[in-house]
Write an enzyme that holds these catalytic residues in place. Structure first.
Site, short mmCIF file in Angstrom:
data_model
loop_
_atom_site.label_atom_id
_atom_site.label_comp_id
_atom_site.label_asym_id
_atom_site.label_seq_id
_atom_site.Cartn_x
_atom_site.Cartn_y
_atom_site.Cartn_z
N GLN A 175 9.22 4.61 3.21
CA GLN A 175 9.49 3.22 2.85
C GLN A 175 8.88 2.83 1.50
O GLN A 175 9.27 1.83 0.90
CB GLN A 175 8.99 2.29 3.95
N LYS A 195 0.83 -1.21 0.00
CA LYS A 195 0.00 0.00 0.00
C LYS A 195 0.86 1.26 0.00
O LYS A 195 0.44 2.30 -0.50
CB LYS A 195 -0.99 -0.01 1.18
#
Length: 456
Positions: A369, A279
């Site tokens: 990230q 996601k």
């Protein structure tokens, strides 16, 4: 196969809290007078909040539990951060009184005036995370020596970014060689690495920990969910899943549960970790689209339709029962698109307030990230050995060719051969299929590739 989900029982009030602590102590073989030692490795926003939640809930049982945080020493805050921190302190009477009572207020006055430098580890002791200064936490016990922090810890919380997890746990393994018992590890990291040789597969943070530190997989768990760290600490209602072996996930779910923070448990650790990283990939693109279209609700909804269809397609490559992941994945994606750091990063890139050459560790936010995850997922899904049959062209193609948004993000963020604004072309391409067709394609063909998650 995705495991069944359970909700741990509630236990409110002081007696219930102490009972949960005593239950976990017994399971870990702690005798009277022997402290249960919990340490969070890494002090980003989520790692710091996680430690603070435990400190608030259990820290007053000083004869039974010790909760500490390890972070690297020497990271300095700049003048603008000191000024902002001073404003936050003076806007909260409870925080101001606490610092005065602890004789800690003067250093913040001096830092605001430019007379001294504040360091991340010292302000964390006062309850301030450098990546989240707007949300004061409770004071925390901070250790800057890694060996001191972990050598006798019973529970280790991995609050590091996935990109730093392997390196730090390789170092940790040196300190655990003579241990009789093995610690329990709860990983909060969301991200993946791609291993392409001898066969393409995903490596998750819990797998990195197991190989780097030599800890059995049954002692390593993953905790994730649709949540924003600052909101959880401010007691906004939230839920999470702790995934791993039955022996540890059920008692830890019970131990971690608070009235505003509901923790479920699940047996499927690796797939949930991968979804946590996936996601973040699409959140960056969502931020770009929001900024480039002046927050157009229509454009954002078009992007959401396409990115969710790609995520659904990818889940069909990763698991035999992708429908069981739909709820958790979409919920986590939704909250990340609303307020997560990866969506924020995409917005700042599109506005020109950040540049790609600034790297993926951003002041005041920490590690983005999603950047490394874009590279890992694209490189992995580009491998010819994973090819699937294109339903319209009737030929074998790499899975990445069926994920145009992922491909464009890779060319923008990793290869840097397209401008940020080009993300909109992924939505305006007249040759792009209806996202419904991609979902139907995934559901009607056997795309499952167990080797991607290291399964036979």
């Amino acid at each position: 196969m995705v495991g069944s989900v359970h909700v741990n029982g509630s236990a409110n009030g002081a007696n219930g809290t102490e009972d949960r602590l005593d239950e976990l102590r017994r399971l870990l073989g702690k005798s009277d007078g022997d402290l249960l030692k919990i340490v969070s490795i890494g002090a980003g926003a989520w790692g710091s909040v996680f430690a603070a939640l435990l400190q608030d809930a259990y820290g007053h049982f000083r004869e039974k539990v010790q909760i500490r945080v390890w972070r690297r020493p020497g990271r300095a805050g700049d003048r603008s951060t000191a000024e902002h921190l001073f404003d936050v302190i003076n806007s909260r009477e409870d925080v101001l009184r606490r610092l005065i009572r602890r004789c800690a207020y003067l250093k913040y006055v001096e830092a605001r005036l430019g007379d001294r430098t504040l360091y991340a580890d010292e302000i964390l002791r006062d309850g301030f995370c450098l990546n989240m200064v707007d949300t004061p936490l409770c004071p925390l016990k901070v250790v800057t020596n890694l060996q001191e922090a972990v050598w006798d810890a019973d529970i280790v919380v991995n609050g590091l970014p996935s990109t730093e997890t392997r390196e730090v746990f390789e170092e940790l393994s040196k300190y655990w060689k003579e241990r009789i018992s093995v610690p329990v590890i709860i990983s909060l990291a969301k991200g993946i690495e791609a291993s392409l040789d001898p066969i393409p597969r995903i490596i998750t943070p819990t797998q990195m920990i197991s190989s780097a530190a030599g800890v059995p997989t049954e002692n390593i768990l993953y905790l994730g969910g649709p949540n924003i760290a600052s909101e959880i600490y401010n007691k906004e209602y939230a839920n999470a899943r702790i995934c791993g072996s039955t022996k540890w996930r059920k008692p830890l779910a019970k131990f971690l549960r608070q009235p505003h923070f509901i923790v479920w448990d699940n047996s499927d650790i690796v797939t949930h970790e991968v979804m946590g990283g996936l996601k973040n990939v699409y959140a960056i693109g969502a931020g770009m689209v929001a900024a480039l279209t002046n927050e157009s609700a229509t454009s954002k909804s078009v992007y959401f339709a396409h990115c969710t269809s790609e995520m659904i397609f990818i889940t069909h490559l990763l698991t035999e029962q992708p429908e069981k992941l739909a709820g958790p994945l979409l919920a986590d994606t939704y909250v990340t698109l609303l307020k997560g750091r990866n969506a924020w990063y995409g917005q700042m890139l599109a506005k020109g307030e950040l540049r790609l050459d600034m790297g993926d560790s951003i002041k005041g936010k920490g590690m983005i990230q999603g950047i490394s995850a874009v590279g890992a997922f694209y490189e992995l899904l580009s491998q010819p050995s994973l090819s699937v049959l294109h339903p319209e062209e009737n030929k074998q193609v790499a899975p990445a060719e069926l994920c145009p948004i992922l491909k464009r993000l890779y060319r923008i963020l990793i290869k840097r051969e397209l401008p940020v604004g080009d993300i909109l072309q992924a939505l305006r391409d007249e040759t792009m299929n209806d996202p419904r067709e991609r979902i139907e394609m995934a559901q009607s063909h056997t795309f499952y590739r167990p080797s991607l998650l290291g399964k036979p």
